[in-house]
Design an enzyme around this catalytic site. Structure first.
Site, short mmCIF file in Angstrom:
data_model
loop_
_atom_site.label_atom_id
_atom_site.label_comp_id
_atom_site.label_asym_id
_atom_site.label_seq_id
_atom_site.Cartn_x
_atom_site.Cartn_y
_atom_site.Cartn_z
N GLY A 11 2.12 38.85 -19.72
CA GLY A 11 0.24 39.14 -19.20
C GLY A 11 0.68 40.33 -18.22
CG ASP A 241 10.83 33.04 -17.25
OD1 ASP A 241 10.61 32.11 -16.68
OD2 ASP A 241 9.69 33.67 -16.23
#
EC number: 2.7.1.15
Length: 296
Positions: A11, A241
């Site tokens: 996104g 991440d």
């Protein structure tokens, strides 16, 4: 080298620089605004690719301008991006960050939630028994579980964001990566006790990230705590991440879990010294340098 299959979200991130994080009901004015690609799936796939893995990344996105921008950006990354186009808006996250590096994040994930079980299974089945399937908590529970059950490969599961109960998923996981807040909610325990508890719940190996305090690693051989590299944090947004993606790449290269975690910690420490999420992810050159330093 084994392949890394990443199934997750992609996104746009809207980052707001804040003097401090707002209290409930409070309105504050941001002093800085930035917009960039994001999503845990995207960030982890990008870092795995930059770390040298052969990455196949699938993500549900919309049919809008944000989706077109994501495709253009990922076409420049060392990975194969397979967009799953849905009639939903592309996911959007709003990230508020303080000068001390603390952050809070709100996410709209209609595209991620819209990924159906059949699509998740179809992608996950493509992994071979020596490959790795990397998943996060952004997709629905049904799609995530379906992918884990369907894949012949080995599963790495990052529990963030913790949106639904994960206990039923742990027996399908070869490696679970969670932070201390998530593991406390999952197990009711902290630290090494939480790691052991997650193993008894079915996870084969567990990594608990503790920020500047390091990480706990639990395997069949026992428990150990690894210190974190000492750095001055500017923004912690993408650290988790980075660790997940680099760790997956190292495992695909044949490194041990301990070696992979040390590499992931080193890369995560590099990330927190920079502002942003996607913009802060280590480059391929950064990761080559960090990997060489660890091998000395």
């Amino acid at each position: 080298m084994s392949l890394v299959y990443v199934l997750g979200n992609a996104g746009m991130d809207l980052s707001l620089g804040m003097a401090r994080l707002p209290a409930p009901g409070e309105t504050l004015v941001a002093h800085d605004v930035a917009r960039a690609p994001g999503g845990k799936g995207l960030n982890q796939a990008v870092t795995a690719g930059r770390a040298g893995a052969q990455v196949i990344f699938a993500a549900p996105i919309g049919r809008d301008s944000d989706a077109a921008q994501l495709k253009a950006v990922l076409a420049q990354e060392p990975l194969t991006f397979e967009a799953i186009a849905l009639d939903q808006p592309t996911d959007l996250s709003v990230i508020m960050v303080t000068p001390e590096g603390e952050n809070c994040i709100a996410t709209a994930g209609l595209a991620a939630d819209g990924l159906d079980v059949a699509a998740a299974e179809q992608f996950a089945r493509r992994a071979g028994p020596d490959d790795w399937l990397l998943l996060q908590g952004n997709l629905s529970l049904a799609a995530t579980k379906a992918a884990m059950r369907a894949t012949p490969g080995r599963v790495i599961f990052n529990t963030a964001p913790l949106r639904w109960p994960v206990a039923e998923l742990l027996p399908f996981c070869d490696v679970v990566i969670a932070n201390s807040v998530e593991t406390a909610e999952i197990t009711g325990c902290e630290g090494t006790a939480a790691a052991t508890r997650m193993q008894t719940m079915g996870a084969r190996c567990v990594i608990i990230t503790l920020g500047s305090a390091g990480a706990v690693l639990a395997t069949a051989d026992g428990l150990c705590t690894l210190p974190a590299p000492k750095v001055v944090a500017l923004d912690t947004t993408g650290a988790g991440d980075t660790l997940c993606g680099v760790l997956a790449a190292a495992l695909a290269r044949g490194n041990s879990l301990l070696e992979a975690l040390q590499f992931g910690q080193s890369a995560a420490a590099e990330t927190v010294t920079r502002a942003g999420a996607y913009a802060a992810l280590p480059s391929a050159e950064d990761l080559k340098r960090l990997g060489s330093a660890l091998r000395k």
